[in-house]
Design a protein around this motif. Sequence first.
Motif, PDB file in Angstrom:
ATOM      1  N   LEU A 490       0.827  -1.209   0.000  1.00  0.00           N
ATOM      2  CA  LEU A 490       0.000   0.000   0.000  1.00  0.00           C
ATOM      3  C   LEU A 490       0.859   1.257   0.000  1.00  0.00           C
ATOM      4  CD1 LEU A 490      -2.828  -1.024   2.487  1.00  0.00           C
ATOM      5  CD2 LEU A 490      -3.090  -0.542   0.057  1.00  0.00           C
ATOM      6  N   ASP A 491       1.980   1.209   0.706  1.00  0.00           N
ATOM      7  CA  ASP A 491       2.871   2.368   0.737  1.00  0.00           C
ATOM      8  C   ASP A 491       3.469   2.625  -0.642  1.00  0.00           C
ATOM      9  OD1 ASP A 491       4.157   4.316   2.676  1.00  0.00           O
ATOM     10  OD2 ASP A 491       5.942   3.495   1.693  1.00  0.00           O
ATOM     11  N   ARG A 492       3.770   1.558  -1.364  1.00  0.00           N
ATOM     12  CA  ARG A 492       4.290   1.730  -2.723  1.00  0.00           C
ATOM     13  C   ARG A 492       3.204   2.215  -3.684  1.00  0.00           C
ATOM     14  NH1 ARG A 492       6.545  -3.205  -1.152  1.00  0.00           N
ATOM     15  NH2 ARG A 492       5.026  -4.394  -2.383  1.00  0.00           N
ATOM     16  N   THR A 493       1.954   1.866  -3.392  1.00  0.00           N
ATOM     17  CA  THR A 493       0.835   2.281  -4.248  1.00  0.00           C
ATOM     18  C   THR A 493       0.460   3.738  -4.021  1.00  0.00           C
ATOM     19  OG1 THR A 493      -0.031   0.022  -4.241  1.00  0.00           O
ATOM     20  CG2 THR A 493      -1.580   1.772  -4.825  1.00  0.00           C
ATOM     21  N   ALA A 494       0.668   4.234  -2.815  1.00  0.00           N
ATOM     22  CA  ALA A 494       0.174   5.562  -2.432  1.00  0.00           C
ATOM     23  C   ALA A 494       0.627   6.683  -3.359  1.00  0.00           C
ATOM     24  CB  ALA A 494       0.571   5.863  -0.991  1.00  0.00           C
ATOM     25  N   ALA A 500      -6.910   8.240  -3.014  1.00  0.00           N
ATOM     26  CA  ALA A 500      -7.641   6.991  -2.785  1.00  0.00           C
ATOM     27  C   ALA A 500      -7.142   6.296  -1.523  1.00  0.00           C
ATOM     28  CB  ALA A 500      -7.492   6.068  -3.995  1.00  0.00           C
ATOM     29  N   VAL A 501      -5.838   6.315  -1.303  1.00  0.00           N
ATOM     30  CA  VAL A 501      -5.290   5.685  -0.103  1.00  0.00           C
ATOM     31  C   VAL A 501      -5.739   6.440   1.145  1.00  0.00           C
ATOM     32  CG1 VAL A 501      -3.162   5.071   1.111  1.00  0.00           C
ATOM     33  CG2 VAL A 501      -3.320   4.774  -1.376  1.00  0.00           C
ATOM     34  N   ALA A 502      -5.753   7.778   1.077  1.00  0.00           N
ATOM     35  CA  ALA A 502      -6.192   8.565   2.232  1.00  0.00           C
ATOM     36  C   ALA A 502      -7.650   8.274   2.568  1.00  0.00           C
ATOM     37  CB  ALA A 502      -5.998  10.049   1.954  1.00  0.00           C
ATOM     38  N   PRO A 519       6.429   5.951   4.777  1.00  0.00           N
ATOM     39  CA  PRO A 519       6.246   7.407   4.737  1.00  0.00           C
ATOM     40  C   PRO A 519       4.970   7.835   4.026  1.00  0.00           C
ATOM     41  CG  PRO A 519       7.948   6.719   3.187  1.00  0.00           C
ATOM     42  CD  PRO A 519       7.628   5.520   4.018  1.00  0.00           C
ATOM     43  N   HIS A 520       4.617   7.144   2.959  1.00  0.00           N
ATOM     44  CA  HIS A 520       3.450   7.563   2.188  1.00  0.00           C
ATOM     45  C   HIS A 520       2.152   7.277   2.945  1.00  0.00           C
ATOM     46  CE1 HIS A 520       6.174   8.206  -1.189  1.00  0.00           C
ATOM     47  NE2 HIS A 520       6.687   7.013  -0.926  1.00  0.00           N
ATOM     48  N   LEU A 521       2.080   6.136   3.614  1.00  0.00           N
ATOM     49  CA  LEU A 521       0.885   5.842   4.404  1.00  0.00           C
ATOM     50  C   LEU A 521       0.731   6.827   5.555  1.00  0.00           C
ATOM     51  CD1 LEU A 521       0.649   1.941   4.674  1.00  0.00           C
ATOM     52  CD2 LEU A 521      -0.584   3.487   3.180  1.00  0.00           C
ATOM     53  N   ALA A 548       5.049  14.619   8.218  1.00  0.00           N
ATOM     54  CA  ALA A 548       4.587  13.313   8.704  1.00  0.00           C
ATOM     55  C   ALA A 548       5.321  12.167   8.031  1.00  0.00           C
ATOM     56  CB  ALA A 548       3.082  13.178   8.472  1.00  0.00           C
ATOM     57  N   ALA A 549       5.847  12.397   6.826  1.00  0.00           N
ATOM     58  CA  ALA A 549       6.571  11.328   6.131  1.00  0.00           C
ATOM     59  C   ALA A 549       7.855  10.957   6.846  1.00  0.00           C
ATOM     60  CB  ALA A 549       6.876  11.751   4.699  1.00  0.00           C
TER      61      ALA A 549
END
Length: 812
Positions: A490-494, A500-502, A519-521, A548-549
């Motif tokens: 999921l982090d790689r997809t973000a 969409a992830v948020a 970091p992305h999540l 936040a990352a």
Amino acid sequence: MSLAQVHYISAAPGDAEKTAGRFTAVGPGVSQALLAEIEPLVGYALPDGASHRPADAELRSLPQAFTYAALSDGSRLVGRTAPARGEGPAPVRFHAHAVHIPSGVPLPGDRLPVEAWRSPHWVSVTPVGGTLPDPLGALPPGPAPVREGLDDFAVSRGPWLAAVLADLRRASEEAPAGGPVVLVERQNADVARWLGLAAVTLPRESVERLTFTTYTRRPGSSALRVVGALPEDAAAAREAGLRVHVCADRPPVDGTPDMWARTAARVWRSRAPELFQEARELPGDPFAAGPLAVIALCNGVALGPEERAAAAGWAAERPYALDAERIGRLVEALASPGIDDRTGSEFDAVGRLFGALDGRCPASVTAPLAAMLVTEAVRGGNGSLELPRRDAFVGPDGEAIAGVLGPEILTELESGAGGARPVARTVQLLRVARLLGVNGTELLPGVVDRLAPALLAEASEEPGPSAFAPALLELLDEQFDVRTALLGALDRTAPEDPGAVARFLERVALPFTGTQALPHLRMCAEVPGAMTTLGRDRTAVWHRVLRAAGLSPFAEPLVLRTAVGLVWEDRAPTVEEARMLLEAATSDAHRAAGTWARLVDAALGAPADTEDATALAHDLLQAFPQEIGGRERAALQLLDLCRDLRTGAPEPGWAEQVRTLRDRAEPLEPAVQERASTALVERLLAPDRPGAELYDFVRSDDAELIAAYDRAARSEPTRARLRTHPAYAADCFTHWTAHPHAGAAWTTTAAALLDEVLRPAVRAMTAEAVAEVEETVGRTGSSGRAVAFRDWNRSSALGRLGRRIAGRVRRG
């Protein structure tokens, strides 16, 4: 005990006295008011087609009305009305013999009313002289118990059983709605057998409320709760809006939704009426399907899926209510391999039962339920099942079922259909694999890579909380390796779709507070709170989300893409925001993150009056010379040229260059086009503009740009300059008259400007200023052009003089 007797005889057809009937003997304690209430209850009408003078066999075949009624004072009446042989002009009379039961007094022997329907006590004649013997102290039942033969009768009425029992149950309520339930049988004795079924099936207090008669010609006018009728009276009962069961006709097609009644019908068809009393000893609502279904299953009665679900659900809520023997028999019945019609609701109920019994009973007792659940989870696709704990399959039982289901699980997880497979299915397979100890480590990377986008897709399609969320969170809590792999995916997809992830994280609170960087999540989880706190200040939101990352965009440029996508998801930044982004990270970082395209959108989408847009365009062309190409590059170059036109010295040929870049940038943003046109024509109207550029502009005959020139020449700043600067007015006159052979667009526009813009400006000048204009025209042009100006100006003066003279003539 003292029960008063009542005898009544009704008039037969053809009776010369034309009387309705009369009481021939009345025991003590029965008042006249009660007799008036009793008379319609014991009334009788012959069936259609009955013989006026029946033979003995015909007389015996006529229906008898056995009645149980509640009276207004709380007392009750039990009696029988039967045809009897008459004399003289009345060959058939109908004699009623009834017993009055005072309020609060039970029947002798604490029997139910229906038990007296074949009692030898009933007589068909009034005692001689109309005198009654002493009040009854007993009311013996029929020659055989009421239960005798009911099993065979119930089986013969199998298609009607559930619907009739459901209506009888409703009729036995304290305040039933609607009129009586009508039971249509060819023999009124069969109506009594229905009442016998009710007496066995229903609780005692319900049976005692169930008033009835086994025969009547007028069901619609009866105040009793259950009435019997012959087939010829069924249509009238239906027309009266009553619940009619024609048990002498074709079986009904539709079943009843009353699950208790369906269960009771199966018990009767299994010839096990003793189970009703056994079920009534269990706790709960006497008409709930669960207790009866539990007892039925424990005694080998086959039930349908809804009834089995009711049994499992009831036992799950009250596991303490069953002893070990009954629990074992219930589990055996529910898990029987011969059942092939199980439903999702039944499996859900079995899952709850397993959860209630797990730890309360030995594993050997609950193992069949556990095997049933995991088999359904794998083969049936039921994603909502409550799965057993992992230790439910320790030992040979676990090895056996793992050997059967393990290969099926791995095959499905390995298949490339993961993108189309529902999330709940993948989650269930992973949970069952762990439950059975199936090793799927090699498949895990591919599984989670397909699962991650499926999670986002399904969550975006569902409003509100996602249905798969509880099972997914349990999976991540149970399996650390799956959690690590899925969060990483999921982090790689973000960065590709951070919005969409948020939104997904707002619906499903994933546990990513551990040691993984993610970091992305973390940025996706931070953005809702940041927007709530900081509101419309997107720059501040962007800084907070980026913090936040925990990584710098210089070290990991993709966090720049995620942050920009979260804050400006489907919008372009403003010019000010874009300049901030460009300064906050190097061009290399924007190049790696792909965010430079957002900055280009900001420059090209800026309103026409945004001053910094041209400066931003200049910086972007410098920062991303290889990345920006095609239409966008031409549009940015056009903005950059606008900057030079207003603030610097553009390279010669800029009038033509504006046109060239405009054509290359098609389709051009309206704001950019407006800005370029305005910058060009303002430069062409400036006092120091090069004549060559104006010449190129005029010769292009570009209608769009010439229209912009016309609008700018008519603006108030230009008009004011014409009125106050003779040299500027002379220059405009020279150039607006210098190209008589240009295209139609320019020729028309120039003529209109001379007449509508320059002429009013010259009129407003002093004589000295007009002379200065004429002198400047001659000096910068030629004597011929000065003459042309005088002629043009004189025509204007003569026009004014002519208008003044005409006015005076009109006034004279």
